[in-house]
Design a protein around this motif. Structure first.
Motif, PDB file in Angstrom:
ATOM      1  N   VAL A 229       0.828  -1.215   0.000  1.00 30.95           N
ATOM      2  CA  VAL A 229       0.000   0.000   0.000  1.00 30.95           C
ATOM      3  C   VAL A 229       0.863   1.267   0.000  1.00 30.95           C
ATOM      4  O   VAL A 229       0.584   2.190  -0.773  1.00 30.95           O
ATOM      5  N   PRO A 230       1.919   1.365   0.827  1.00 33.10           N
ATOM      6  CA  PRO A 230       2.753   2.577   0.736  1.00 33.10           C
ATOM      7  C   PRO A 230       3.411   2.760  -0.635  1.00 33.10           C
ATOM      8  O   PRO A 230       3.566   3.891  -1.099  1.00 33.10           O
ATOM      9  N   LEU A 231       3.773   1.651  -1.289  1.00 33.05           N
ATOM     10  CA  LEU A 231       4.335   1.766  -2.638  1.00 33.05           C
ATOM     11  C   LEU A 231       3.297   2.309  -3.615  1.00 33.05           C
ATOM     12  O   LEU A 231       3.612   3.169  -4.448  1.00 33.05           O
ATOM     13  N   LEU A 232       2.081   1.804  -3.519  1.00 33.68           N
ATOM     14  CA  LEU A 232       1.011   2.318  -4.385  1.00 33.68           C
ATOM     15  C   LEU A 232       0.704   3.777  -4.064  1.00 33.68           C
ATOM     16  O   LEU A 232       0.451   4.571  -4.985  1.00 33.68           O
ATOM     17  N   MET A 233       0.712   4.118  -2.784  1.00 30.46           N
ATOM     18  CA  MET A 233       0.488   5.516  -2.406  1.00 30.46           C
ATOM     19  C   MET A 233       1.558   6.419  -3.005  1.00 30.46           C
ATOM     20  O   MET A 233       1.258   7.514  -3.483  1.00 30.46           O
ATOM     21  N   TYR A 234       2.801   5.969  -3.001  1.00 21.76           N
ATOM     22  CA  TYR A 234       3.891   6.754  -3.580  1.00 21.76           C
ATOM     23  C   TYR A 234       3.722   6.886  -5.094  1.00 21.76           C
ATOM     24  O   TYR A 234       3.941   7.958  -5.658  1.00 21.76           O
TER      25      TYR A 234
ATOM     26  N   GLY B 162       1.268   9.531  -5.953  1.00 22.08           N
ATOM     27  CA  GLY B 162       1.576  10.863  -5.470  1.00 22.08           C
ATOM     28  C   GLY B 162       0.988  11.206  -4.112  1.00 22.08           C
ATOM     29  O   GLY B 162       0.871  12.386  -3.783  1.00 22.08           O
ATOM     30  N   GLN B 163       0.603  10.230  -3.331  1.00 22.61           N
ATOM     31  CA  GLN B 163       0.012  10.486  -2.028  1.00 22.61           C
ATOM     32  C   GLN B 163       1.055  10.654  -0.918  1.00 22.61           C
ATOM     33  O   GLN B 163       0.714  11.079   0.172  1.00 22.61           O
ATOM     34  N   VAL B 164       2.296  10.276  -1.191  1.00 26.38           N
ATOM     35  CA  VAL B 164       3.355  10.391  -0.192  1.00 26.38           C
ATOM     36  C   VAL B 164       4.255  11.568  -0.568  1.00 26.38           C
ATOM     37  O   VAL B 164       4.762  11.633  -1.684  1.00 26.38           O
TER      38      VAL B 164
ATOM     39  N   LYS C 107       5.676   5.990   7.139  1.00 24.56           N
ATOM     40  CA  LYS C 107       6.693   5.048   7.617  1.00 24.56           C
ATOM     41  C   LYS C 107       6.306   4.471   8.978  1.00 24.56           C
ATOM     42  O   LYS C 107       6.419   3.264   9.204  1.00 24.56           O
ATOM     43  N   LEU C 108       5.848   5.308   9.889  1.00 24.98           N
ATOM     44  CA  LEU C 108       5.429   4.836  11.206  1.00 24.98           C
ATOM     45  C   LEU C 108       4.212   3.912  11.114  1.00 24.98           C
ATOM     46  O   LEU C 108       4.159   2.886  11.791  1.00 24.98           O
ATOM     47  N   GLY C 109       3.263   4.275  10.287  1.00 26.26           N
ATOM     48  CA  GLY C 109       2.085   3.421  10.102  1.00 26.26           C
ATOM     49  C   GLY C 109       2.451   2.079   9.503  1.00 26.26           C
ATOM     50  O   GLY C 109       1.933   1.030   9.919  1.00 26.26           O
ATOM     51  N   MET C 110       3.351   2.102   8.556  1.00 27.25           N
ATOM     52  CA  MET C 110       3.811   0.862   7.929  1.00 27.25           C
ATOM     53  C   MET C 110       4.495  -0.041   8.955  1.00 27.25           C
ATOM     54  O   MET C 110       4.217  -1.242   9.020  1.00 27.25           O
TER      55      MET C 110
END
Length: 135
Positions: free
Chosen positions: A23-28, A31-33, A42-45
């Motif tokens: 999910v963080p990769l998709l967010m990046y 353009g969401q990160v 990072k903390l949530g991950m």
């Protein structure tokens, strides 16, 4: 050490682990990160990874008896030794590079990952040995 979570938490833990990674990769990619929320992502991950690893490790096995508890104990011992070796290697490497902060980066998560790998390996080994004993 017996499992304290239901057996379904093991599958749910793996699903959460996959989501925490992708999910963080998709967010990046979408353009969401950005610099403003990178720390929170990072903390949530890391928090979701911790929760999922504990869910996997502490979930009961199907038809768990004393054998399952002994496998979990054995996995903790083996992973503690492997984690100690990893930590010493990281300390030596960071001292050589002159970056002492590098050794403290996510070592707890590494320990839990090794813990889960050892448990899964030992569970599969016990299952295979049990199948061969039956025949």
């Amino acid at each position: 050490m017996k499992g304290i979570l239901p057996a379904s938490c093991r599958l749910l833990g793996y699903v959460l682990l996959l989501l925490a990674v992708f999910v963080p990769l998709l967010m990046y990619m979408f353009g969401q990160v950005d610099d403003g929320n990178l720390l929170y992502v990072k903390l949530g991950m890391k928090l979701v990874i911790w929760i999922s690893l504990f869910m996997i490790f502490l979930a009961r096995m199907k038809d768990e008896e004393e054998e399952g508890a002994s496998i979990r104990r054995k996995a903790m011992v083996i992973s503690l030794y492997l984690w100690g070796i990893y930590y010493v290697v990281m300390l030596v490497k960071s001292a050589y590079d002159g970056n002492l902060q590098e050794a403290d980066n996510s070592v707890g998560i590494v320990y839990m990952v090794i813990n889960v790998f050892c448990k899964e390996f030992l569970m599969q080994k016990a299952r295979i040995e049990k199948n061969f004993r039956r025949k």
